[in-house]
Scaffold this motif. Sequence first.
Motif, PDB file in Angstrom:
ATOM      1  N   GLU A 129       7.141   2.119   5.357  1.00  0.00           N
ATOM      2  CA  GLU A 129       7.547   0.932   6.108  1.00  0.00           C
ATOM      3  C   GLU A 129       7.395  -0.330   5.264  1.00  0.00           C
ATOM      4  O   GLU A 129       8.193  -1.248   5.373  1.00  0.00           O
ATOM      5  CB  GLU A 129       6.726   0.791   7.385  1.00  0.00           C
ATOM      6  CG  GLU A 129       7.054   1.819   8.427  1.00  0.00           C
ATOM      7  CD  GLU A 129       6.116   1.788   9.624  1.00  0.00           C
ATOM      8  OE1 GLU A 129       5.128   1.015   9.611  1.00  0.00           O
ATOM      9  OE2 GLU A 129       6.367   2.552  10.567  1.00  0.00           O
ATOM     10  N   ARG A 130       6.387  -0.382   4.427  1.00  0.00           N
ATOM     11  CA  ARG A 130       6.113  -1.586   3.647  1.00  0.00           C
ATOM     12  C   ARG A 130       7.016  -1.714   2.425  1.00  0.00           C
ATOM     13  O   ARG A 130       7.399  -2.815   2.046  1.00  0.00           O
ATOM     14  CB  ARG A 130       4.659  -1.614   3.207  1.00  0.00           C
ATOM     15  CG  ARG A 130       4.369  -2.841   2.370  1.00  0.00           C
ATOM     16  CD  ARG A 130       2.962  -3.235   2.366  1.00  0.00           C
ATOM     17  NE  ARG A 130       2.801  -4.410   1.530  1.00  0.00           N
ATOM     18  CZ  ARG A 130       1.688  -5.058   1.395  1.00  0.00           C
ATOM     19  NH1 ARG A 130       0.615  -4.662   2.041  1.00  0.00           N
ATOM     20  NH2 ARG A 130       1.613  -6.112   0.627  1.00  0.00           N
ATOM     21  N   PHE A 131       7.357  -0.612   1.773  1.00  0.00           N
ATOM     22  CA  PHE A 131       8.107  -0.661   0.521  1.00  0.00           C
ATOM     23  C   PHE A 131       9.499  -0.072   0.681  1.00  0.00           C
ATOM     24  O   PHE A 131       9.670   0.973   1.286  1.00  0.00           O
ATOM     25  CB  PHE A 131       7.359   0.087  -0.581  1.00  0.00           C
ATOM     26  CG  PHE A 131       6.043  -0.539  -0.920  1.00  0.00           C
ATOM     27  CD1 PHE A 131       5.973  -1.618  -1.774  1.00  0.00           C
ATOM     28  CD2 PHE A 131       4.866  -0.048  -0.372  1.00  0.00           C
ATOM     29  CE1 PHE A 131       4.759  -2.207  -2.088  1.00  0.00           C
ATOM     30  CE2 PHE A 131       3.644  -0.625  -0.675  1.00  0.00           C
ATOM     31  CZ  PHE A 131       3.591  -1.709  -1.531  1.00  0.00           C
ATOM     32  N   VAL A 162      -0.549  11.397   6.742  1.00  0.00           N
ATOM     33  CA  VAL A 162       0.779  11.213   7.333  1.00  0.00           C
ATOM     34  C   VAL A 162       0.930   9.768   7.805  1.00  0.00           C
ATOM     35  O   VAL A 162       1.962   9.138   7.571  1.00  0.00           O
ATOM     36  CB  VAL A 162       1.011  12.199   8.505  1.00  0.00           C
ATOM     37  CG1 VAL A 162       2.283  11.875   9.254  1.00  0.00           C
ATOM     38  CG2 VAL A 162       1.031  13.628   7.998  1.00  0.00           C
ATOM     39  N   GLN A 163      -0.107   9.221   8.428  1.00  0.00           N
ATOM     40  CA  GLN A 163      -0.067   7.830   8.885  1.00  0.00           C
ATOM     41  C   GLN A 163      -0.003   6.873   7.707  1.00  0.00           C
ATOM     42  O   GLN A 163       0.736   5.898   7.740  1.00  0.00           O
ATOM     43  CB  GLN A 163      -1.281   7.519   9.758  1.00  0.00           C
ATOM     44  CG  GLN A 163      -1.256   8.225  11.096  1.00  0.00           C
ATOM     45  CD  GLN A 163      -2.555   8.065  11.865  1.00  0.00           C
ATOM     46  OE1 GLN A 163      -3.585   7.742  11.290  1.00  0.00           O
ATOM     47  NE2 GLN A 163      -2.498   8.272  13.161  1.00  0.00           N
ATOM     48  N   GLN A 164      -0.753   7.147   6.662  1.00  0.00           N
ATOM     49  CA  GLN A 164      -0.737   6.297   5.477  1.00  0.00           C
ATOM     50  C   GLN A 164       0.632   6.356   4.809  1.00  0.00           C
ATOM     51  O   GLN A 164       1.164   5.345   4.378  1.00  0.00           O
ATOM     52  CB  GLN A 164      -1.832   6.708   4.494  1.00  0.00           C
ATOM     53  CG  GLN A 164      -3.210   6.338   4.975  1.00  0.00           C
ATOM     54  CD  GLN A 164      -4.305   6.877   4.071  1.00  0.00           C
ATOM     55  OE1 GLN A 164      -4.099   7.821   3.317  1.00  0.00           O
ATOM     56  NE2 GLN A 164      -5.477   6.285   4.160  1.00  0.00           N
ATOM     57  N   SER A 165       1.212   7.536   4.728  1.00  0.00           N
ATOM     58  CA  SER A 165       2.528   7.707   4.128  1.00  0.00           C
ATOM     59  C   SER A 165       3.578   6.922   4.918  1.00  0.00           C
ATOM     60  O   SER A 165       4.451   6.283   4.336  1.00  0.00           O
ATOM     61  CB  SER A 165       2.898   9.180   4.088  1.00  0.00           C
ATOM     62  OG  SER A 165       4.183   9.354   3.567  1.00  0.00           O
ATOM     63  N   LYS A 166       3.495   6.941   6.227  1.00  0.00           N
ATOM     64  CA  LYS A 166       4.434   6.206   7.074  1.00  0.00           C
ATOM     65  C   LYS A 166       4.296   4.707   6.840  1.00  0.00           C
ATOM     66  O   LYS A 166       5.293   3.994   6.726  1.00  0.00           O
ATOM     67  CB  LYS A 166       4.196   6.538   8.543  1.00  0.00           C
ATOM     68  CG  LYS A 166       5.179   5.879   9.472  1.00  0.00           C
ATOM     69  CD  LYS A 166       4.935   6.250  10.914  1.00  0.00           C
ATOM     70  CE  LYS A 166       5.895   5.502  11.819  1.00  0.00           C
ATOM     71  NZ  LYS A 166       5.617   5.748  13.220  1.00  0.00           N
ATOM     72  N   ARG A 167       3.069   4.211   6.713  1.00  0.00           N
ATOM     73  CA  ARG A 167       2.846   2.778   6.463  1.00  0.00           C
ATOM     74  C   ARG A 167       3.395   2.369   5.103  1.00  0.00           C
ATOM     75  O   ARG A 167       3.970   1.294   4.959  1.00  0.00           O
ATOM     76  CB  ARG A 167       1.374   2.432   6.565  1.00  0.00           C
ATOM     77  CG  ARG A 167       0.888   2.382   8.008  1.00  0.00           C
ATOM     78  CD  ARG A 167      -0.491   1.831   8.072  1.00  0.00           C
ATOM     79  NE  ARG A 167      -1.371   2.826   7.454  1.00  0.00           N
ATOM     80  CZ  ARG A 167      -2.685   2.829   7.523  1.00  0.00           C
ATOM     81  NH1 ARG A 167      -3.299   1.869   8.156  1.00  0.00           N
ATOM     82  NH2 ARG A 167      -3.396   3.769   6.953  1.00  0.00           N
ATOM     83  N   VAL A 168       3.233   3.220   4.106  1.00  0.00           N
ATOM     84  CA  VAL A 168       3.761   2.924   2.767  1.00  0.00           C
ATOM     85  C   VAL A 168       5.283   2.852   2.828  1.00  0.00           C
ATOM     86  O   VAL A 168       5.896   1.933   2.284  1.00  0.00           O
ATOM     87  CB  VAL A 168       3.298   3.977   1.740  1.00  0.00           C
ATOM     88  CG1 VAL A 168       4.067   3.850   0.441  1.00  0.00           C
ATOM     89  CG2 VAL A 168       1.808   3.850   1.489  1.00  0.00           C
ATOM     90  N   SER A 205      14.074   2.631 -10.779  1.00  0.00           N
ATOM     91  CA  SER A 205      14.092   2.231  -9.379  1.00  0.00           C
ATOM     92  C   SER A 205      13.620   0.790  -9.252  1.00  0.00           C
ATOM     93  O   SER A 205      12.819   0.317 -10.052  1.00  0.00           O
ATOM     94  CB  SER A 205      13.150   3.109  -8.549  1.00  0.00           C
ATOM     95  OG  SER A 205      13.487   4.460  -8.664  1.00  0.00           O
ATOM     96  N   ILE A 206      14.127   0.104  -8.224  1.00  0.00           N
ATOM     97  CA  ILE A 206      13.628  -1.215  -7.848  1.00  0.00           C
ATOM     98  C   ILE A 206      12.873  -1.017  -6.548  1.00  0.00           C
ATOM     99  O   ILE A 206      13.409  -0.490  -5.577  1.00  0.00           O
ATOM    100  CB  ILE A 206      14.773  -2.229  -7.634  1.00  0.00           C
ATOM    101  CG1 ILE A 206      15.634  -2.359  -8.885  1.00  0.00           C
ATOM    102  CG2 ILE A 206      14.201  -3.572  -7.182  1.00  0.00           C
ATOM    103  CD1 ILE A 206      14.940  -2.972 -10.069  1.00  0.00           C
ATOM    104  N   ILE A 207      11.620  -1.435  -6.534  1.00  0.00           N
ATOM    105  CA  ILE A 207      10.777  -1.307  -5.349  1.00  0.00           C
ATOM    106  C   ILE A 207      10.509  -2.706  -4.815  1.00  0.00           C
ATOM    107  O   ILE A 207      10.085  -3.589  -5.567  1.00  0.00           O
ATOM    108  CB  ILE A 207       9.449  -0.609  -5.683  1.00  0.00           C
ATOM    109  CG1 ILE A 207       9.740   0.772  -6.272  1.00  0.00           C
ATOM    110  CG2 ILE A 207       8.557  -0.518  -4.446  1.00  0.00           C
ATOM    111  CD1 ILE A 207       8.527   1.460  -6.855  1.00  0.00           C
ATOM    112  N   THR A 208      10.772  -2.923  -3.527  1.00  0.00           N
ATOM    113  CA  THR A 208      10.533  -4.217  -2.901  1.00  0.00           C
ATOM    114  C   THR A 208       9.423  -4.089  -1.881  1.00  0.00           C
ATOM    115  O   THR A 208       9.460  -3.212  -1.015  1.00  0.00           O
ATOM    116  CB  THR A 208      11.812  -4.732  -2.206  1.00  0.00           C
ATOM    117  OG1 THR A 208      12.866  -4.807  -3.177  1.00  0.00           O
ATOM    118  CG2 THR A 208      11.592  -6.098  -1.594  1.00  0.00           C
TER     119      THR A 208
END
Length: 67
Positions: A12-14, A4-10, A26-29
């Motif tokens: 937030e980052r992308f 869950v923490q890893q998913s939240k960080r992903v 899709s365009i991923i930034t």
Amino acid sequence: MKSVQQSKRVKERFDVELGGITQGISIITDNKTGVQYLAVNNSGISVIVDKEGKPLLTDVENQTSFD
């Protein structure tokens, strides 16, 4: 709990912008580096490059694309 923490960080980052939903594009930034990627369902993901072959970047502070 770790996943869950890893998913939240992903998340937030992308940032993911759905383009052609019927085509599955899709365009991923990457919000940390500004690098943009093109993702196509069932095909893969690739860095989007400019005419010199350098990664296309987004101004991560203002979230606007620049050429």
